[in-house]
Structures are given as C-alpha cells and as structure tokens.
Design an enzyme around this catalytic site. Structure first.
Site, PDB file in Angstrom:
ATOM      1  N   LYS A 103       0.926  -1.292  -0.041  1.00 15.65           N
ATOM      2  CA  LYS A 103       0.065   0.076  -0.153  1.00 15.65           C
ATOM      3  C   LYS A 103       0.883   1.093  -0.078  1.00 15.65           C
ATOM      4  CE  LYS A 103      -1.687   1.649   4.128  1.00 15.65           C
ATOM      5  NZ  LYS A 103      -1.343   3.117   4.367  1.00 15.65           N
ATOM      6  N   ASN A 104       1.929   1.258   1.010  1.00  7.67           N
ATOM      7  CA  ASN A 104       2.674   2.527   0.972  1.00  7.67           C
ATOM      8  C   ASN A 104       3.939   2.704  -0.100  1.00  7.67           C
ATOM      9  OD1 ASN A 104       1.231   2.837   3.200  1.00  7.67           O
ATOM     10  ND2 ASN A 104       2.597   2.507   4.700  1.00  7.67           N
ATOM     11  N   CYS A 122      -4.221  13.254  12.221  1.00 10.83           N
ATOM     12  CA  CYS A 122      -4.680  12.100  12.010  1.00 10.83           C
ATOM     13  C   CYS A 122      -4.661  11.201  13.302  1.00 10.83           C
ATOM     14  CB  CYS A 122      -4.016  11.081  10.942  1.00 10.83           C
ATOM     15  SG  CYS A 122      -3.268   9.920  11.166  1.00 10.83           S
ATOM     16  N   ARG A 158       1.438  15.097  12.590  1.00 14.19           N
ATOM     17  CA  ARG A 158       2.096  14.811  11.174  1.00 14.19           C
ATOM     18  C   ARG A 158       1.911  15.990  10.225  1.00 14.19           C
ATOM     19  NH1 ARG A 158      -0.662   8.963   9.184  1.00 14.19           N
ATOM     20  NH2 ARG A 158       0.930   8.914   7.924  1.00 14.19           N
ATOM     21  N   ASP A 195       5.062   0.486  11.954  1.00 13.00           N
ATOM     22  CA  ASP A 195       3.657   0.031  11.131  1.00 13.00           C
ATOM     23  C   ASP A 195       3.448  -1.421  11.800  1.00 13.00           C
ATOM     24  OD1 ASP A 195       3.528   1.778   8.079  1.00 13.00           O
ATOM     25  OD2 ASP A 195       3.276   2.639  10.299  1.00 13.00           O
ATOM     26  N   ARG A 238      -8.586  -0.315   4.465  1.00  9.88           N
ATOM     27  CA  ARG A 238      -7.526   0.691   3.925  1.00  9.88           C
ATOM     28  C   ARG A 238      -6.617   0.066   3.938  1.00  9.88           C
ATOM     29  NH1 ARG A 238      -6.703   6.297   7.007  1.00  9.88           N
ATOM     30  NH2 ARG A 238      -5.431   6.402   5.164  1.00  9.88           N
TER      31      ARG A 238
HETATM   32  C1  EPZ Z   1       4.638   6.839   5.924  1.00 15.67           C
HETATM   33  O1  EPZ Z   1       3.873   8.222   6.524  1.00 15.67           O
HETATM   34  C2  EPZ Z   1       3.636   5.609   5.984  1.00 15.67           C
HETATM   35  N1  EPZ Z   1       2.477   6.129   4.982  1.00 15.67           N
HETATM   36  C3  EPZ Z   1       3.322   5.451   7.395  1.00 15.67           C
HETATM   37  O2  EPZ Z   1       2.452   4.414   7.364  1.00 15.67           O
HETATM   38  C4  EPZ Z   1       4.391   5.211   8.108  1.00 15.67           C
HETATM   39  O3  EPZ Z   1       3.921   4.794   9.501  1.00 15.67           O
HETATM   40  C5  EPZ Z   1       5.505   6.279   8.102  1.00 15.67           C
HETATM   41  O4  EPZ Z   1       5.779   6.491   6.737  1.00 15.67           O
HETATM   42  C6  EPZ Z   1       6.742   5.930   8.882  1.00 15.67           C
HETATM   43  O5  EPZ Z   1       7.251   4.904   8.309  1.00 15.67           O
HETATM   44  C7  EPZ Z   1       2.607   5.992   3.773  1.00 15.67           C
HETATM   45  O6  EPZ Z   1       3.861   5.681   3.107  1.00 15.67           O
HETATM   46  C8  EPZ Z   1       1.369   6.337   2.944  1.00 15.67           C
HETATM   47  P1  EPZ Z   1       6.966  10.322   7.742  1.00 15.67           P
HETATM   48  P2  EPZ Z   1       4.542   9.506   6.336  1.00 15.67           P
HETATM   49  O7  EPZ Z   1       6.764  11.623   7.037  1.00 15.67           O
HETATM   50  O8  EPZ Z   1       5.176   9.638   4.966  1.00 15.67           O
HETATM   51  C9  EPZ Z   1       6.962  13.686  11.214  1.00 15.67           C
HETATM   52  C10 EPZ Z   1       0.508   3.088   7.714  1.00 15.67           C
HETATM   53  O9  EPZ Z   1      -0.024   2.689   8.925  1.00 15.67           O
HETATM   54  N2  EPZ Z   1       7.014  14.589  10.030  1.00 15.67           N
HETATM   55  O10 EPZ Z   1       7.962   9.315   7.673  1.00 15.67           O
HETATM   56  O11 EPZ Z   1       3.555  10.454   6.748  1.00 15.67           O
HETATM   57  C11 EPZ Z   1       5.716  12.966  11.344  1.00 15.67           C
HETATM   58  O12 EPZ Z   1       4.782  13.960  11.974  1.00 15.67           O
HETATM   59  C12 EPZ Z   1       0.799   4.454   7.753  1.00 15.67           C
HETATM   60  O13 EPZ Z   1       0.444   2.328   6.517  1.00 15.67           O
HETATM   61  C13 EPZ Z   1       7.130  16.009  10.365  1.00 15.67           C
HETATM   62  O14 EPZ Z   1       7.609  16.322  11.688  1.00 15.67           O
HETATM   63  O15 EPZ Z   1       5.662   9.464   7.596  1.00 15.67           O
HETATM   64  C14 EPZ Z   1       5.906  11.711  12.134  1.00 15.67           C
HETATM   65  O16 EPZ Z   1       5.986  11.917  13.587  1.00 15.67           O
HETATM   66  C15 EPZ Z   1       0.777   5.033   9.110  1.00 15.67           C
HETATM   67  N3  EPZ Z   1       7.209  16.777   9.478  1.00 15.67           N
HETATM   68  C16 EPZ Z   1       7.268  11.229  11.471  1.00 15.67           C
HETATM   69  O17 EPZ Z   1       7.989  12.574  11.059  1.00 15.67           O
HETATM   70  C17 EPZ Z   1       7.152  16.329   8.052  1.00 15.67           C
HETATM   71  O18 EPZ Z   1       7.176  17.345   7.116  1.00 15.67           O
HETATM   72  C18 EPZ Z   1       7.103  10.434  10.551  1.00 15.67           C
HETATM   73  O19 EPZ Z   1       6.568  10.775   9.407  1.00 15.67           O
HETATM   74  C19 EPZ Z   1       6.921  14.934   7.832  1.00 15.67           C
HETATM   75  C20 EPZ Z   1       6.853  14.140   8.867  1.00 15.67           C
END
Ligand code: EPZ
Length: 423
Positions: free
Chosen positions: A22-23, A118, A123, A309, A401
């Site tokens: 999915k991701n 969320c 995020r 995850d 989802r």
């Molecule tokens: C991806 O989300 C995945 N989703 C998430 O999977 C996964 O948990 C996450 O990566 C971490 O591995 C998809 O790929 C669609 P991040 P993403 O940007 O890209 C902070 C699932 O269950 N952050 O690595 O949103 C953020 O708040 C989902 O399949 C900032 O502060 O994750 C978080 O605490 C859930 N500023 C951390 O970094 C930013 O600009 C990780 O976020 C971006 C992120």
C-alpha cells in the site's frame, strides 16, 4: 459499519499470499502526474486507500483504469491538468500530500489542501515544504491550503538536509527533483523499500536517480519523463502482520511473496521471542518454537530499524508472551491507541508517554473492541486469534484501508473469522 468476529483457539496452517505494498502504491500512483505517457502498475493492492488516491488523481485530470480485478492500474495524464487538490478528498488520506511534488514539477504551481491531523499524530508537512522552498518554490498557507509556485515556473536542483528521515518528504522531493533544472541531493533521506521501489519506477520512466535505499539520494533533473510498467513491491507490513499470526495460535504459515530483506529487524525480534523464520523459494515460513513466545524489548525506528507500522501487532503478541517487555514508539506521538482495547481483552499494559510496558498473561479473553487506526485494528484481530471466546472488532473500515480481505486470508488457514456487514 462492518465488524469482524474472531473466535480464538484454532491453530493456523497453510499459505497466505502477500499483496503489493500500500505504502509503495500510494507514492507510485502520483508519479503519473510527471509524464504524459501511460504508467502501468502491476501487483497493485486492492484497498480503499487506492480508490481514494485514484479519486484524487482523476480530480486532477488523470485517466485511471483498473484491470484484472484491480491488480493492474493503467494511468495517464496528458494535456492540461487541474493543479488543485481539494480538501474533501485530501482529508480522507494523508498520502494525498504526495501530489504536491509532482504537480509543482509538472506545472510549476499547485494548491494542495493540508491533510489535517490524523489519529496517530499531528503529522505536519514542514520537511516537505522546507525542501521544496530550497528548490525555489514559494509556499503559502491560506485557508488550510498550501499555495505553491516554482520561481520562473520551474524548480531548480538544491542540496537538502532533512532533520528527520521522513518517508513522505523523501518521496515528494524525489519526484519533484526528477524534472527540476540541475542536481538535487537529499541528505538523511528515508531508506524504506518503498523509496527504492519509487526510485526504480521513476528510473524506468527516464529519471536519473542514484543512492535510493541509502540516506543520500542524488537526482539529476531531466526535461521530460516517459511511461513505464512497474510491479509494486511486496507489502512488508502486511507480511509482518501475517508472520505473527501463527505465533498467537501455533501451527506453521508460509507467507508467499515474503523476502527476508524486507523484514530483517522484525525477524531479529521474532527470533529473540522464540520464533523460527525460514526463507523458502516462495516466501517466508514461520513457526513458534515453544508453546508461548518470549518477552522482547522493541523500539521503533526509521528503516532499517523496527517499523512503527508493526508496533501495534508486536504489542498484541507481547501481551501473551512469557515475561515483561518494553515497547518504545519514537516515530509518532500517539500510536498506542490499541493498548486500552487490548486491556479490555485482559492484557496487562502500562503506557507512560511513548513507552508501553507489557507483562505477558497466560490467556486473553475475547471482547467487543474498537478499531482506531489501520494497524491498531489488525492487532486486535491477531489478539482475538489467541483469546478465549469471541472478539468483535468494530469500525473495520480502518482495516480495509490497508488489508485485502483479511477474513478470507486468515479463514483459509484455519481461523474462525467472519465479517458482519453493518448498517
Ligand atoms: C509513511 O507516512 C507511511 N505512510 C506510514 O504508514 C508510516 O507509519 C510512516 O511513513 C513512517 O514509516 C505512507 O507511506 C502512505 P513520515 P509519512 O513523513 O510519510 C514527522 C500506515 O499505517 N514529520 O516518515 O507521513 C511525522 O509527524 C501508515 O500504513 C514531520 O514532523 O511518515 C511523524 O511523526 C501510518 N514533518 C514522523 O515524522 C514532516 O514534514 C514520520 O513521518 C513530515 C513528517
């Protein structure tokens, strides 16, 4: 709303086919905005999030045809495209923010709604927007929408140092950089297999990208990208989820399509908990050694560390392990919402901030429980497999989802599980 009812106590044996990630697919689909040629994805997962992404891309002008029961997505975006991603669609799924980079690269401007918070955390998107500004974009937040414009209508290459290895920001910036003028370097880039999968697809479209899978990615901008046909990588999170199922119930499960390199840190923890994992020609075979897993401490980290995850699923397993485990969640600020639901089933969990201490119990008891986010919901189903009596998981739209037909996959290997279609 549908519910899923699980009756515990049955041993599981047989094979479970793991779907495409999915991701990975949610980052690959927006790549169609970068080219006027068709982009075809095979081994695509059939999930509600894919439908949401398709709805968003169609609203931007993409044509999307799902073939072979949804496992193949043929997409193309020729001619002028709409560059406004509406809140109504974006609010349903955070990954919608992955159209920002491609729209800016293709058209030089974009208006993308902020995804909003969320369940698992705030995020924000600061790492995405800071990086794009380094590439010459001006980005303003107005009425909940990011209004982005590339100076002179074209992004330019830049050296970008990420404060945190954000997966989404790496994907957005990598896609934006493929059509920028000059060279872009992303330092402290995310290293997840989904990043490598996206880079592989972009290279097939003609992009010049090196270093994906390491923390330094270098992209040489090109004038245009062509089409491609790309197989979506196996879903390592669905893989890890189903690898855990026989640890709850006994028996042996072979996860078809699984490869060790996708789940190395997860397998290390399973080994410490007393679980055998063997790589076969077809996938990964899993069987617990004793009649109960052992306690292990787990800290989530960016890849190649233990995946956030799989944290909820691991917590559910530790609830029936022999001993005390400490789980530390370092990626999201609110990702223990499955704990109170597991406690309803008899688990012994104490949560303090981003740390949960789990003391294994001999037996858990089935109960009506509430799914709160995607991975929490599947952890409740896993717990139900090992619990006495019946577990009813409500609000399974969270589950749909990220997991294709979970009741069919588990039912086919011996679980007593059924979906109750709600009103
Ligand atoms: C991806 O989300 C995945 N989703 C998430 O999977 C996964 O948990 C996450 O990566 C971490 O591995 C998809 O790929 C669609 P991040 P993403 O940007 O890209 C902070 C699932 O269950 N952050 O690595 O949103 C953020 O708040 C989902 O399949 C900032 O502060 O994750 C978080 O605490 C859930 N500023 C951390 O970094 C930013 O600009 C990780 O976020 C971006 C992120």
């Amino acid at each position: 709303m549908d519910s899923i009812v699980v009756k515990g106590g049955r041993e599981l044996n047989g094979q479970i086919h793991i779907a495409g990630a999915k991701n990975a697919a949610l980052a690959l689909m927006p790549a169609t905005l970068l080219s006027e040629e068709p982009l075809t994805l095979t081994n695509a997962p059939r999930l509600s999030d894919m439908k949401t992404m398709a709805e968003l891309l169609r609203s931007l002008g993409a044509e999307i045809t799902a073939l072979q029961d949804g496992k193949v997505q043929v997409m193309s975006t020729h001619g002028a495209i709409n560059t406004t991603a509406d809140y109504d669609i974006v609010r349903k799924m955070r990954a919608s923010n992955l159209v920002l980079g491609p729209l800016l690269a293709r058209e030089g401007h974009a208006i993308v709604s902020l995804p909003g918070g969320c369940a698992i955390g705030a995020r924000p998107m600061d790492i995405h927007t800071d990086g794009l500004e380094k590439m010459g974009a001006s980005i303003e937040l107005k009425d909940g929408y990011l209004h982005a414009k590339a100076a002179g209508g074209k992004l330019k290459g830049a050296v970008i140092d990420f404060p945190f290895a954000s997966v989404g920001a790496t994907e957005n910036l990598m896609m934006a950089a493929t059509l920028a003028k000059g060279t872009t370097v992303i330092n402290n880039a995310a290293r997840e297999p989904e990043i490598v999968d996206l880079a592989t697809c972009l290279r097939a479209m003609g992009a010049q990208i090196e270093g994906d899978g390491t923390s330094r990615i270098e992209i040489q901008g090109v004038d245009r990208l062509g089409g491609a046909t790309h197989p979506v990588v196996t879903d390592r999170i669905e893989l890890g989820t189903y690898m855990l199922a026989p640890v709850f119930t006994g028996g042996e499960i072979e996860c078809i399509g699984g490869r060790m390199h996708l789940v190395e840190s997860f397998v290390e923890k399973l080994d410490a908990a007393g679980v055998d994992v063997t790589e076969t020609k077809l996938g990964l075979k899993v069987k617990r050694r004793g009649d109960r897993p052992r306690a292990v401490d787990v800290t989530t980290e960016p890849f190649p560390g233990f995946p956030t995850d799989l944290q909820a699923q691991m917590m559910a397993m530790l609830c029936i392990a022999d001993g005390k485990s400490v789980l530390t969640e370092t990626i999201f600020e609110n990702r223990f919402m499955h704990a109170p639901e597991l406690i309803r089933m008899g688990a012994d969990i104490e949560v303090h901030g981003n740390t949960a201490t789990v003391t294994g119990v001999d037996k858990m008891k089935g109960a009506p429980v509430m799914a709160t986010d995607l991975r929490a919901s599947v952890s409740l189903i896993l717990a139900g497999l090992a619990s006495e009596g019946e577990t009813i998981v409500n609000r399974v739209y969270h589950l749909d989802r990220g997991y294709e037909h979970v009741e069919e996959k588990l039912g086919a290997v011996g679980a007593q599980i059924e979906r109750i279609t709600g009103k």
